[in-house]
Design a protein around this motif. Structure first.
Motif, mmCIF file in Angstrom:
data_model
loop_
_atom_site.group_PDB
_atom_site.id
_atom_site.type_symbol
_atom_site.label_atom_id
_atom_site.label_comp_id
_atom_site.label_asym_id
_atom_site.label_seq_id
_atom_site.Cartn_x
_atom_site.Cartn_y
_atom_site.Cartn_z
ATOM 1 N N GLU A 84 -46.331 -6.709 23.076
ATOM 2 C CA GLU A 84 -46.489 -5.442 23.777
ATOM 3 C C GLU A 84 -45.500 -5.323 24.938
ATOM 4 O O GLU A 84 -44.872 -4.278 25.127
ATOM 5 C CB GLU A 84 -47.929 -5.300 24.283
ATOM 6 N N GLU A 85 -45.362 -6.408 25.695
ATOM 7 C CA GLU A 85 -44.392 -6.404 26.810
ATOM 8 C C GLU A 85 -42.984 -6.172 26.292
ATOM 9 O O GLU A 85 -42.174 -5.482 26.915
ATOM 10 C CB GLU A 85 -44.458 -7.738 27.570
ATOM 11 N N LEU A 86 -42.698 -6.773 25.156
ATOM 12 C CA LEU A 86 -41.364 -6.610 24.564
ATOM 13 C C LEU A 86 -41.094 -5.128 24.265
ATOM 14 O O LEU A 86 -40.041 -4.600 24.631
ATOM 15 C CB LEU A 86 -41.282 -7.469 23.296
ATOM 16 N N PHE A 87 -42.059 -4.454 23.644
ATOM 17 C CA PHE A 87 -41.829 -3.042 23.321
ATOM 18 C C PHE A 87 -41.856 -2.142 24.555
ATOM 19 O O PHE A 87 -41.210 -1.104 24.569
ATOM 20 C CB PHE A 87 -42.778 -2.567 22.214
ATOM 21 N N GLU A 129 -35.178 10.471 19.501
ATOM 22 C CA GLU A 129 -35.677 9.592 18.438
ATOM 23 C C GLU A 129 -36.032 8.203 18.958
ATOM 24 O O GLU A 129 -37.077 7.646 18.635
ATOM 25 C CB GLU A 129 -34.539 9.343 17.428
ATOM 26 N N GLU A 130 -35.112 7.647 19.716
ATOM 27 C CA GLU A 130 -35.265 6.270 20.179
ATOM 28 C C GLU A 130 -36.504 6.137 21.073
ATOM 29 O O GLU A 130 -37.280 5.206 20.928
ATOM 30 C CB GLU A 130 -34.024 5.840 20.961
ATOM 31 N N GLU A 131 -36.674 7.096 21.975
ATOM 32 C CA GLU A 131 -37.836 7.043 22.859
ATOM 33 C C GLU A 131 -39.116 7.280 22.063
ATOM 34 O O GLU A 131 -40.117 6.600 22.277
ATOM 35 C CB GLU A 131 -37.711 8.075 23.981
ATOM 36 N N ALA A 132 -39.066 8.208 21.124
ATOM 37 C CA ALA A 132 -40.265 8.511 20.325
ATOM 38 C C ALA A 132 -40.658 7.308 19.482
ATOM 39 O O ALA A 132 -41.847 7.001 19.350
ATOM 40 C CB ALA A 132 -40.027 9.731 19.440
ATOM 41 N N ILE A 137 -44.600 2.942 18.540
ATOM 42 C CA ILE A 137 -44.971 1.531 18.353
ATOM 43 C C ILE A 137 -45.968 1.096 19.428
ATOM 44 O O ILE A 137 -46.974 0.442 19.136
ATOM 45 C CB ILE A 137 -43.714 0.637 18.345
ATOM 46 N N LEU A 138 -45.730 1.498 20.660
ATOM 47 C CA LEU A 138 -46.677 1.162 21.734
ATOM 48 C C LEU A 138 -48.046 1.793 21.485
ATOM 49 O O LEU A 138 -49.076 1.166 21.730
ATOM 50 C CB LEU A 138 -46.109 1.603 23.092
ATOM 51 N N ASP A 139 -48.042 3.018 20.975
ATOM 52 C CA ASP A 139 -49.313 3.690 20.654
ATOM 53 C C ASP A 139 -50.066 2.917 19.579
ATOM 54 O O ASP A 139 -51.282 2.747 19.649
ATOM 55 C CB ASP A 139 -49.066 5.125 20.168
ATOM 56 N N SER A 158 -42.192 -0.099 8.204
ATOM 57 C CA SER A 158 -42.464 1.216 7.614
ATOM 58 C C SER A 158 -42.428 2.306 8.684
ATOM 59 O O SER A 158 -42.411 3.496 8.374
ATOM 60 C CB SER A 158 -43.808 1.209 6.895
ATOM 61 N N MET A 159 -42.413 1.904 9.956
ATOM 62 C CA MET A 159 -42.327 2.893 11.038
ATOM 63 C C MET A 159 -40.881 3.193 11.409
ATOM 64 O O MET A 159 -40.621 4.042 12.251
ATOM 65 C CB MET A 159 -43.066 2.381 12.276
ATOM 66 N N ARG A 160 -39.953 2.489 10.797
ATOM 67 C CA ARG A 160 -38.539 2.749 11.102
ATOM 68 C C ARG A 160 -38.090 4.031 10.445
ATOM 69 O O ARG A 160 -38.427 4.285 9.298
ATOM 70 C CB ARG A 160 -37.661 1.626 10.552
ATOM 71 N N THR A 161 -37.332 4.817 11.164
ATOM 72 C CA THR A 161 -36.819 6.043 10.555
ATOM 73 C C THR A 161 -35.310 5.932 10.451
ATOM 74 O O THR A 161 -34.667 5.485 11.390
ATOM 75 C CB THR A 161 -37.168 7.282 11.402
ATOM 76 N N PRO A 162 -34.759 6.324 9.304
ATOM 77 C CA PRO A 162 -33.307 6.298 9.198
ATOM 78 C C PRO A 162 -32.716 7.200 10.286
ATOM 79 O O PRO A 162 -33.309 8.231 10.603
ATOM 80 C CB PRO A 162 -33.022 6.871 7.812
#
Ligand SMILES: [Fe+2]
Ligand SMILES: [Fe+2]
Length: 170
Positions: A84-87, A129-132, A137-139, A158-162
């Protein structure tokens, strides 16, 4: 021809995108050595994207008659407290990069450099995108609460978006 001021701030961004790549690589290595294979994959992919961001600036500067300089990068941290700290760090870093891109956009208005302004629009969108994606992931981690990182680690890719696509609402 790029004005010196614009060239300099674009070179500053070369360093920041390159450092982003090194930071995510360091995080990937930490995750991998701590058994988080999925998180590591996500971060390795992220590190590659940041390298491409750096290259976009390098090529743009050179194309516009400037000189892109490849700097030494600061050594990223090698240890992280937990996932969590990492993200949280990822999100904080992306906020920093967004502010940095916005500063360049502001300078292009001042300098009436509409070519660079146009070039930057890709980055403006990318930062949303990057912030979202870091926030998503934190959510997800918050939903999971403590524990069950096995499932999180298995599903994170699976949460990665191109690049350039809207994030999936998983
Ligand atoms: Fe970037
Ligand atoms: Fe980024």
């Amino acid at each position: 021809m790029l004005k010196k001021k614009v060239e300099d701030i674009c070179n500053r961004q070369v360093e920041r995108e390159g450092y982003s790549s090194a930071l995510y690589l360091a995080m990937a290595s930490w995750a991998e050595s701590n058994g988080f294979a999925g998180v590591a994959l996500w971060l390795y992919a992220q590190a590659e994207e940041e390298k491409l961001h750096m290259l976009k600036f390098v090529k743009y500067i050179n194309e516009r008659g400037g000189k892109a300089v490849i700097p030494a990068f600061k050594k990223p941290p090698e240890d992280f407290k937990n996932i969590e700290e990492l993200f949280r760090e990822v999100l904080k870093h992306e906020n920093f990069v967004t502010a940095s891109i916005n500063e360049i956009v502001a300078l292009t208005f001042e300098e009436k450099d509409f070519n660079t302004h146009n070039f930057l629009q890709w980055f403006v969108t990318e930062q949303v995108e990057e912030e979202a994606s870091a926030q998503a992931i934190l959510d997800k981690l918050k939903l999971l609460g403590k524990g069950n990182l096995y499932q999180f680690d298995r599903d994170i890719m699976s949460m990665r978006t191109p690049a350039g696509k809207a994030p999936a609402t998983a």
